[in-house]
Design a protein around this motif. Structure first.
Motif, PDB file in Angstrom:
ATOM      1  N   THR A   4      87.444 101.623  -8.697  1.00 35.89           N
ATOM      2  CA  THR A   4      86.765 102.180  -7.535  1.00 35.89           C
ATOM      3  C   THR A   4      87.790 102.795  -6.612  1.00 35.89           C
ATOM      4  N   GLY A   5      87.353 103.847  -5.915  1.00 35.47           N
ATOM      5  CA  GLY A   5      88.243 104.520  -4.997  1.00 35.47           C
ATOM      6  C   GLY A   5      88.594 103.645  -3.809  1.00 35.47           C
ATOM      7  N   ALA A   6      89.788 103.860  -3.260  1.00 37.27           N
ATOM      8  CA  ALA A   6      90.240 103.039  -2.157  1.00 37.27           C
ATOM      9  C   ALA A   6      90.219 103.783  -0.833  1.00 37.27           C
ATOM     10  N   THR A   7      89.952 105.074  -0.854  1.00 39.67           N
ATOM     11  CA  THR A   7      89.990 105.851   0.380  1.00 39.67           C
ATOM     12  C   THR A   7      88.640 106.514   0.612  1.00 39.67           C
ATOM     13  N   ALA A   8      88.450 107.018   1.836  1.00 42.77           N
ATOM     14  CA  ALA A   8      87.190 107.691   2.153  1.00 42.77           C
ATOM     15  C   ALA A   8      86.994 108.901   1.269  1.00 42.77           C
ATOM     16  N   ALA A   9      88.079 109.542   0.872  1.00 48.28           N
ATOM     17  CA  ALA A   9      87.981 110.724   0.016  1.00 48.28           C
ATOM     18  C   ALA A   9      87.349 110.370  -1.313  1.00 48.28           C
ATOM     19  N   VAL A 177      99.373  94.018  -9.528  1.00 46.34           N
ATOM     20  CA  VAL A 177      98.163  93.317  -9.965  1.00 46.34           C
ATOM     21  C   VAL A 177      98.045  92.072  -9.092  1.00 46.34           C
ATOM     22  N   VAL A 178      96.946  91.955  -8.328  1.00 46.01           N
ATOM     23  CA  VAL A 178      96.827  90.929  -7.292  1.00 46.01           C
ATOM     24  C   VAL A 178      95.481  90.212  -7.387  1.00 46.01           C
ATOM     25  N   ARG A 179      95.295  89.204  -6.522  1.00 48.06           N
ATOM     26  CA  ARG A 179      94.072  88.401  -6.551  1.00 48.06           C
ATOM     27  C   ARG A 179      92.899  89.072  -5.839  1.00 48.06           C
ATOM     28  N   THR A 180      93.179  89.777  -4.757  1.00 51.76           N
ATOM     29  CA  THR A 180      92.108  90.412  -3.986  1.00 51.76           C
ATOM     30  C   THR A 180      92.529  91.811  -3.550  1.00 51.76           C
ATOM     31  N   ARG A 181      91.545  92.634  -3.217  1.00 58.52           N
ATOM     32  CA  ARG A 181      91.852  93.977  -2.732  1.00 58.52           C
ATOM     33  C   ARG A 181      92.701  93.949  -1.475  1.00 58.52           C
ATOM     34  N   ALA A 182      92.467  92.941  -0.642  1.00 58.95           N
ATOM     35  CA  ALA A 182      93.201  92.853   0.616  1.00 58.95           C
ATOM     36  C   ALA A 182      94.705  92.710   0.390  1.00 58.95           C
ATOM     37  N   ALA A 183      95.091  92.229  -0.795  1.00 60.86           N
ATOM     38  CA  ALA A 183      96.517  92.033  -1.091  1.00 60.86           C
ATOM     39  C   ALA A 183      97.191  93.321  -1.556  1.00 60.86           C
ATOM     40  N   CYS A 184      96.416  94.381  -1.802  1.00 59.64           N
ATOM     41  CA  CYS A 184      97.009  95.660  -2.191  1.00 59.64           C
ATOM     42  C   CYS A 184      97.742  96.282  -1.004  1.00 59.64           C
ATOM     43  N   ALA A 185      98.781  97.015  -1.296  1.00 57.50           N
ATOM     44  CA  ALA A 185      99.575  97.646  -0.240  1.00 57.50           C
ATOM     45  C   ALA A 185      98.811  98.799   0.386  1.00 57.50           C
ATOM     46  N   PRO A 186      99.107  99.114   1.652  1.00 57.39           N
ATOM     47  CA  PRO A 186      98.516 100.303   2.271  1.00 57.39           C
ATOM     48  C   PRO A 186      98.855 101.530   1.430  1.00 57.39           C
ATOM     49  N   GLY A 187      97.939 102.463   1.349  1.00 53.27           N
ATOM     50  CA  GLY A 187      98.174 103.652   0.544  1.00 53.27           C
ATOM     51  C   GLY A 187      97.637 103.549  -0.866  1.00 53.27           C
ATOM     52  N   ASP A 189      95.257 104.017  -3.734  1.00 54.74           N
ATOM     53  CA  ASP A 189      94.243 105.055  -3.926  1.00 54.74           C
ATOM     54  C   ASP A 189      93.082 104.605  -4.804  1.00 54.74           C
ATOM     55  N   LEU A 190      93.296 103.587  -5.623  1.00 53.99           N
ATOM     56  CA  LEU A 190      92.285 103.177  -6.583  1.00 53.99           C
ATOM     57  C   LEU A 190      92.413 101.682  -6.859  1.00 53.99           C
ATOM     58  N   TYR A 191      91.280 100.988  -6.901  1.00 50.36           N
ATOM     59  CA  TYR A 191      91.264  99.584  -7.293  1.00 50.36           C
ATOM     60  C   TYR A 191      90.750  99.499  -8.725  1.00 50.36           C
ATOM     61  N   VAL A 192      91.510  98.861  -9.578  1.00 48.44           N
ATOM     62  CA  VAL A 192      91.163  98.774 -10.996  1.00 48.44           C
ATOM     63  C   VAL A 192      90.866  97.326 -11.355  1.00 48.44           C
ATOM     64  N   ALA A 193      89.707  97.065 -11.961  1.00 49.48           N
ATOM     65  CA  ALA A 193      89.347  95.714 -12.393  1.00 49.48           C
ATOM     66  C   ALA A 193      90.056  95.414 -13.702  1.00 49.48           C
ATOM     67  N   VAL A 200      92.665  92.309  -9.784  1.00 48.83           N
ATOM     68  CA  VAL A 200      92.643  93.604  -9.110  1.00 48.83           C
ATOM     69  C   VAL A 200      93.954  94.342  -9.330  1.00 48.83           C
ATOM     70  N   GLY A 201      93.850  95.545  -9.881  1.00 51.93           N
ATOM     71  CA  GLY A 201      95.025  96.400 -10.012  1.00 51.93           C
ATOM     72  C   GLY A 201      95.050  97.397  -8.861  1.00 51.93           C
ATOM     73  N   CYS A 202      96.173  97.480  -8.167  1.00 54.87           N
ATOM     74  CA  CYS A 202      96.337  98.409  -7.041  1.00 54.87           C
ATOM     75  C   CYS A 202      97.018  99.667  -7.572  1.00 54.87           C
ATOM     76  N   ALA A 203      96.287 100.773  -7.660  1.00 60.03           N
ATOM     77  CA  ALA A 203      96.827 101.977  -8.270  1.00 60.03           C
ATOM     78  C   ALA A 203      97.042 103.075  -7.251  1.00 60.03           C
ATOM     79  N   VAL A 204      98.068 103.868  -7.491  1.00 58.95           N
ATOM     80  CA  VAL A 204      98.392 105.003  -6.621  1.00 58.95           C
ATOM     81  C   VAL A 204      98.314 106.279  -7.439  1.00 58.95           C
ATOM     82  N   ARG A 205      97.867 107.349  -6.798  1.00 58.31           N
ATOM     83  CA  ARG A 205      97.731 108.629  -7.485  1.00 58.31           C
ATOM     84  C   ARG A 205      99.123 109.200  -7.788  1.00 58.31           C
ATOM     85  N   LEU A 206      99.264 109.728  -8.987  1.00 55.21           N
ATOM     86  CA  LEU A 206     100.534 110.351  -9.372  1.00 55.21           C
ATOM     87  C   LEU A 206     100.556 111.811  -8.944  1.00 55.21           C
TER      88      LEU A 206
END
Length: 207
Positions: A4-9, A177-187, A189-193, A200-206
């Motif tokens: 799922t997307g992480a930003t309003a965009a 790869v973290v326990r909750t979305r809240a643990a992802c770093a600012p910035g 772009d995408l949360y991956v199950a 939760v995988g915290c992904a950034v756009r390349l």
């Protein structure tokens, strides 16, 4: 693997691609996770347990057999072996390149003398590169930090090699790869199950 997307965009819309925990890749193969075939192997072994931990397997399209690790036919080693179906038992170690699904059978001899080899699965690692299960390798049954993915539709993402050698160009890199979305770093772009204890995988756009 859902995302799922992480930003309003992104608007919370689901991206596309699925990394199956039950997916596997044949010994020595280097294809992306999205192309992994499922292998079913028969009850032919050389040790006390068919494809037990640290045993080695040959490469093959229709059938995979257990062989001595020093054999020229040996292509991959068992890093973990579990009874039952994938998804119902323990997850394979992060360094796993592919998973072999072992069909239930009743050979003349078996590990405990009851005439049966139970259904199970073996977590395998190639004896030689490539190692698609390594971070960024473009395969393996698990998504780990350092892996890259691309959108494949229907709210899913699929893994692909970070170096661009796969059939699809990487669009995001899983930074953590973290326990909750809240643990992802600012910035992020995408949360991956990704499942597991840290789902939760915290992904950034390349670029």
């Amino acid at each position: 693997m859902r995302a799922t997307g992480a930003t309003a965009a992104c608007g919370g819309a689901l991206l596309a691609a699925a990394l199956l925990l039950t997916g596997c890749q044949g010994p020595g193969a280097s294809r992306a996770a999205s192309e992994k075939p499922v292998r079913t192997v028969g009850p032919v072994g050389t040790g006390g347990v068919f494809l037990g931990a640290d045993a080695c397997a040959s490469r093959g399209r229709a059938r995979v057999t257990e062989v001595p690790c020093g054999s020229e036919r040996a292509a991959a080693r068992v890093v973990a072996r579990h009874t039952g179906r994938v998804g119902e038992g323990p997850a394979c170690p992060a360094r796993t390149d592919f998973v072999l699904h072992i069909s239930q059978a009743r050979p003349a001899t078996d590990e405990d003398g009851d005439g049966a080899v139970p259904r199970g699965y073996a977590c395998m690692r190639n004896l030689e590169p490539p190692h698609p299960g390594d971070p960024g390798g473009g395969g393996g049954p698990r998504t780990v930090a350092g892996d890259c993915v691309y959108g494949s539709g229907r709210g899913e993402v699929r893994e692909t090699a970070c170096d661009g050698s796969g059939r699809r160009r990487p669009e995001y890199r899983v930074a953590a790869v973290v326990r909750t979305r809240a643990a992802c770093a600012p910035g992020t772009d995408l949360y991956v199950a990704v499942g597991g204890a840290r789902p939760v995988g915290c992904a950034v756009r390349l670029p």
